[in-house]
Design a protein around this motif. Sequence first.
Motif, PDB file in Angstrom:
ATOM      1  N   ASP A  45       0.817  -1.226   0.000  1.00 15.18           N
ATOM      2  CA  ASP A  45       0.000   0.000   0.000  1.00 15.18           C
ATOM      3  C   ASP A  45       0.841   1.263   0.000  1.00 15.18           C
ATOM      4  O   ASP A  45       0.492   2.277   0.630  1.00 15.18           O
ATOM      5  CB  ASP A  45      -0.954   0.022   1.201  1.00 15.18           C
ATOM      6  CG  ASP A  45      -2.146  -0.928   1.021  1.00 15.18           C
ATOM      7  OD1 ASP A  45      -2.468  -1.243  -0.143  1.00 15.18           O
ATOM      8  OD2 ASP A  45      -2.723  -1.358   2.029  1.00 15.18           O
ATOM      9  N   GLY A  46       1.976   1.224  -0.696  1.00 14.45           N
ATOM     10  CA  GLY A  46       2.793   2.424  -0.859  1.00 14.45           C
ATOM     11  C   GLY A  46       3.746   2.702   0.280  1.00 14.45           C
ATOM     12  O   GLY A  46       4.447   3.720   0.273  1.00 14.45           O
ATOM     13  N   VAL A  47       3.788   1.790   1.275  1.00 19.48           N
ATOM     14  CA  VAL A  47       4.664   1.970   2.432  1.00 19.48           C
ATOM     15  C   VAL A  47       5.915   1.116   2.251  1.00 19.48           C
ATOM     16  O   VAL A  47       5.830  -0.118   2.163  1.00 19.48           O
ATOM     17  CB  VAL A  47       3.962   1.587   3.739  1.00 19.48           C
ATOM     18  CG1 VAL A  47       4.916   1.726   4.915  1.00 19.48           C
ATOM     19  CG2 VAL A  47       2.721   2.435   3.946  1.00 19.48           C
ATOM     20  N   ARG A  48       7.062   1.783   2.199  1.00 15.83           N
ATOM     21  CA  ARG A  48       8.305   1.026   2.139  1.00 15.83           C
ATOM     22  C   ARG A  48       8.702   0.622   3.549  1.00 15.83           C
ATOM     23  O   ARG A  48       8.684   1.429   4.475  1.00 15.83           O
ATOM     24  CB  ARG A  48       9.443   1.850   1.524  1.00 15.83           C
ATOM     25  CG  ARG A  48      10.731   1.048   1.361  1.00 15.83           C
ATOM     26  CD  ARG A  48      11.921   1.908   0.972  1.00 15.83           C
ATOM     27  NE  ARG A  48      13.128   1.102   0.869  1.00 15.83           N
ATOM     28  CZ  ARG A  48      13.870   0.714   1.903  1.00 15.83           C
ATOM     29  NH1 ARG A  48      13.538   1.119   3.125  1.00 15.83           N
ATOM     30  NH2 ARG A  48      14.949  -0.038   1.715  1.00 15.83           N
ATOM     31  N   THR A  75      12.260   0.277   9.818  1.00 15.00           N
ATOM     32  CA  THR A  75      11.471   1.513   9.762  1.00 15.00           C
ATOM     33  C   THR A  75      10.580   1.499   8.529  1.00 15.00           C
ATOM     34  O   THR A  75      10.796   0.730   7.589  1.00 15.00           O
ATOM     35  CB  THR A  75      12.386   2.748   9.705  1.00 15.00           C
ATOM     36  OG1 THR A  75      13.181   2.688   8.501  1.00 15.00           O
ATOM     37  CG2 THR A  75      13.311   2.781  10.909  1.00 15.00           C
ATOM     38  N   THR A  76       9.572   2.329   8.548  1.00 16.75           N
ATOM     39  CA  THR A  76       8.646   2.421   7.426  1.00 16.75           C
ATOM     40  C   THR A  76       8.554   3.860   6.931  1.00 16.75           C
ATOM     41  O   THR A  76       8.818   4.810   7.680  1.00 16.75           O
ATOM     42  CB  THR A  76       7.245   1.926   7.825  1.00 16.75           C
ATOM     43  OG1 THR A  76       6.746   2.752   8.887  1.00 16.75           O
ATOM     44  CG2 THR A  76       7.279   0.477   8.270  1.00 16.75           C
ATOM     45  N   GLN A  77       8.191   3.994   5.660  1.00 11.86           N
ATOM     46  CA  GLN A  77       8.011   5.314   5.066  1.00 11.86           C
ATOM     47  C   GLN A  77       6.937   5.236   3.981  1.00 11.86           C
ATOM     48  O   GLN A  77       6.992   4.347   3.126  1.00 11.86           O
ATOM     49  CB  GLN A  77       9.318   5.815   4.444  1.00 11.86           C
ATOM     50  CG  GLN A  77       9.187   7.169   3.754  1.00 11.86           C
ATOM     51  CD  GLN A  77      10.459   7.586   3.042  1.00 11.86           C
ATOM     52  OE1 GLN A  77      11.472   6.886   3.096  1.00 11.86           O
ATOM     53  NE2 GLN A  77      10.420   8.719   2.355  1.00 11.86           N
ATOM     54  N   GLN A  78       5.989   6.154   4.034  1.00 11.25           N
ATOM     55  CA  GLN A  78       4.963   6.216   2.990  1.00 11.25           C
ATOM     56  C   GLN A  78       5.574   6.891   1.766  1.00 11.25           C
ATOM     57  O   GLN A  78       5.837   8.093   1.764  1.00 11.25           O
ATOM     58  CB  GLN A  78       3.739   7.001   3.468  1.00 11.25           C
ATOM     59  CG  GLN A  78       2.550   6.955   2.526  1.00 11.25           C
ATOM     60  CD  GLN A  78       1.727   5.684   2.700  1.00 11.25           C
ATOM     61  OE1 GLN A  78       1.410   5.281   3.820  1.00 11.25           O
ATOM     62  NE2 GLN A  78       1.372   5.041   1.591  1.00 11.25           N
ATOM     63  N   VAL A  79       5.819   6.130   0.720  1.00 12.30           N
ATOM     64  CA  VAL A  79       6.476   6.641  -0.480  1.00 12.30           C
ATOM     65  C   VAL A  79       5.450   7.178  -1.474  1.00 12.30           C
ATOM     66  O   VAL A  79       5.593   8.282  -2.021  1.00 12.30           O
ATOM     67  CB  VAL A  79       7.343   5.550  -1.131  1.00 12.30           C
ATOM     68  CG1 VAL A  79       7.992   6.070  -2.419  1.00 12.30           C
ATOM     69  CG2 VAL A  79       8.408   5.062  -0.154  1.00 12.30           C
ATOM     70  N   VAL A  80       4.428   6.371  -1.722  1.00  7.97           N
ATOM     71  CA  VAL A  80       3.310   6.806  -2.562  1.00  7.97           C
ATOM     72  C   VAL A  80       2.023   6.475  -1.825  1.00  7.97           C
ATOM     73  O   VAL A  80       2.021   5.680  -0.880  1.00  7.97           O
ATOM     74  CB  VAL A  80       3.327   6.120  -3.952  1.00  7.97           C
ATOM     75  CG1 VAL A  80       4.590   6.490  -4.716  1.00  7.97           C
ATOM     76  CG2 VAL A  80       3.199   4.603  -3.827  1.00  7.97           C
ATOM     77  N   ALA A  97      -1.648   4.921  -0.899  1.00 13.26           N
ATOM     78  CA  ALA A  97      -2.215   3.587  -1.060  1.00 13.26           C
ATOM     79  C   ALA A  97      -2.984   3.482  -2.367  1.00 13.26           C
ATOM     80  O   ALA A  97      -2.948   2.437  -3.039  1.00 13.26           O
ATOM     81  CB  ALA A  97      -3.129   3.272   0.129  1.00 13.26           C
ATOM     82  N   GLU A  98      -3.653   4.564  -2.755  1.00 11.19           N
ATOM     83  CA  GLU A  98      -4.412   4.554  -4.015  1.00 11.19           C
ATOM     84  C   GLU A  98      -3.468   4.406  -5.208  1.00 11.19           C
ATOM     85  O   GLU A  98      -3.726   3.627  -6.137  1.00 11.19           O
ATOM     86  CB  GLU A  98      -5.227   5.839  -4.158  1.00 11.19           C
ATOM     87  CG  GLU A  98      -6.051   5.891  -5.438  1.00 11.19           C
ATOM     88  CD  GLU A  98      -6.818   7.195  -5.588  1.00 11.19           C
ATOM     89  OE1 GLU A  98      -7.598   7.314  -6.565  1.00 11.19           O
ATOM     90  OE2 GLU A  98      -6.630   8.093  -4.749  1.00 11.19           O
ATOM     91  N   ALA A  99      -2.355   5.148  -5.200  1.00 11.06           N
ATOM     92  CA  ALA A  99      -1.389   5.041  -6.295  1.00 11.06           C
ATOM     93  C   ALA A  99      -0.798   3.640  -6.362  1.00 11.06           C
ATOM     94  O   ALA A  99      -0.581   3.087  -7.448  1.00 11.06           O
ATOM     95  CB  ALA A  99      -0.285   6.076  -6.121  1.00 11.06           C
ATOM     96  N   ALA A 100      -0.525   3.048  -5.196  1.00 10.42           N
ATOM     97  CA  ALA A 100       0.028   1.697  -5.158  1.00 10.42           C
ATOM     98  C   ALA A 100      -0.968   0.693  -5.727  1.00 10.42           C
ATOM     99  O   ALA A 100      -0.590  -0.200  -6.501  1.00 10.42           O
ATOM    100  CB  ALA A 100       0.404   1.334  -3.729  1.00 10.42           C
ATOM    101  N   ARG A 101      -2.239   0.811  -5.369  1.00  7.42           N
ATOM    102  CA  ARG A 101      -3.239  -0.130  -5.864  1.00  7.42           C
ATOM    103  C   ARG A 101      -3.430   0.007  -7.372  1.00  7.42           C
ATOM    104  O   ARG A 101      -3.584  -0.986  -8.085  1.00  7.42           O
ATOM    105  CB  ARG A 101      -4.566   0.086  -5.130  1.00  7.42           C
ATOM    106  CG  ARG A 101      -4.559  -0.469  -3.697  1.00  7.42           C
ATOM    107  CD  ARG A 101      -5.964  -0.517  -3.120  1.00  7.42           C
ATOM    108  NE  ARG A 101      -6.490   0.829  -2.873  1.00  7.42           N
ATOM    109  CZ  ARG A 101      -6.352   1.492  -1.728  1.00  7.42           C
ATOM    110  NH1 ARG A 101      -5.662   0.947  -0.738  1.00  7.42           N
ATOM    111  NH2 ARG A 101      -6.873   2.686  -1.564  1.00  7.42           N
TER     112      ARG A 101
END
Length: 603
Positions: free
Chosen positions: A452-455, A479-484, A486-490
């Motif tokens: 869902d866009g989270v690295r 660690t985590t980071q929202q890169v894009v 969730a909508e863009a990832a889907r």
Amino acid sequence: MPTTRPMPSHEAAARRGHPHFRLRVGFVLIAMVLSVFAGRLVQLQGIDPKAYAEMAAAEGMDEMVLPAQRGAILDRNGEPLAQSADGLMVVADPALVNTDEEGQEVDRAPELAKFLSGKLDVDYFTLLQRLRTESRFQYVARGVPAATATKVVDRAEELGFDGLSTWRDPVREYPADDVAANLVGFLGTPLADGTPQPLAGFERTFDELLSGTDGSARYAMAAGNKLPLGDNTVVEARDGQDLTLTVDRELQWYAQRVVRQTVQQARGDSGLAVVMDSRTGEVLALADHPTYDANAPLASDEADLGSRAVSDVYEPGSVSKVLTMAGLLDAGKVTPRTRLTVPGSLARQDRTIGDWFPHDTIRLTLAGVLAKSSNIGTVLASDKFEDGQMRRYLAAFGLGSATGAGVRGESAGILPDPSLWTSQTQDRIAFGQSVSVNALQMTAAVNTIANDGVRIDPSLVRGSATTDAGEQVGTDQATTQQVVSAEAARKTALMMERVVDPEAGVAPGAQIPGYRVAGKTGTAQRASSECGCYDGTFTVSFAGFAPADDPRFTVYVVVQNPRNGGGGGSVAGPAFAKITGYALRRYAVPPTGTPASDLPVEW
């Protein structure tokens, strides 16, 4: 006149033979003996104990190591990848070795060294030197299987050799042989005393954790015996701790076999596969071929004694297009249905860009550009990025930075510095050239779309452990980071599903019956360090995840220099399907039962 000595009376004779008389005489004799011993004891303990300790020192102090039990390296289910088994060290007392039955000094060192070097695989000349020293303690061999050590010492005694003995010395063994050897590493014995030393992999990286602390026994010797009043001390060993990995030994075994088969069938130089838990970033398998048997590492080439999946960098090719597309979608520049007119070739500033397949002008949607793996369509779409925007996305996906998973020799790859970034550079990087990655790094980037866009940082160690460089690694440190979004990832995942469609895409061989699969092929030219140019060989790959609409596993397969003419879809795609299908079955992941993506690819 002569005198005569009177005969003892019967009374006196009777008195001397009386039991009480004999008992008193016995007590007097015993008291005299005990007085001698008491005087000696007073002299030893009260009058001059230091003098006798100094005599011990003059005779010699001997010290030996009491080895700590090395911690095991376990897979995620507690199955051993490396463990310590019962073993013995063979040691010698040179003074006894070189003394005959009558106590005369002789030189038996050459004869014994010849016998032991043949039985224990130790160097004759090194052993000969040790057996001729004045020390009362010398190592002959370390880490010998208990049965072997006992048999050799017994046979030496039968041949008339004295002065050999055995002590506890655990042996390192790798019960899975080559399984995860690329990560686990191995021990060697480079030191003069035969002490096993970590030479590669996690054995070396986490040596301080695994090794514990050896103990020691130190004692004074005189005339071949221990002196009770000398400096005799024993420090007990502290055993090492276990290291638990995220790797699944069974899945690792299967992935290694599939990679080996794939490389051999493609007549490639090497290959690899990474299996990641899409939700946690835990690496369940990291397979390399060629690899080696950790029980016999010296039988393999030095180049194979590590993990190419982490140390080697290469240009990823079209797999990187999914990162370009996800960035464009997140930035709001495109949609999966964005229409692009794709010419047969595209003249840019410094070169003409073409596609892997010949065509006239065609009309593709953005989903179609990905499904057909069009370089030209990808470059046209990437023109919509603002200055510096594409590089920021790629850096956020993890390109150009080491994963920090704890593997020695990891390469960070190359993402050109902003000062070197030009429009020509961006054109090539958009479809995966002029940028380099390692396989674990690229797996984590693709997994960002599955998650869902989270690295999430990839992990190979469960919990937390400290490397020999002082870095904390493991699942607890991820660690985590929202890169894009969730909508863009889907939306990116929906486009990736079209890649494996038998009519719309280029990799139907990556399909897994019953499951929705999202993926992307990659075929990239390989750069040669000798000429500083592309040498005409290729890297082919496939990256994806399943189930596409509820990802459980992200899998990446790479083959270097296949000579059968195949590309990412035909070479790496089927390997992806085998490995991912096995993982889905092993972890009992059911199909979602939802229809696959039907995004249009043309307009």
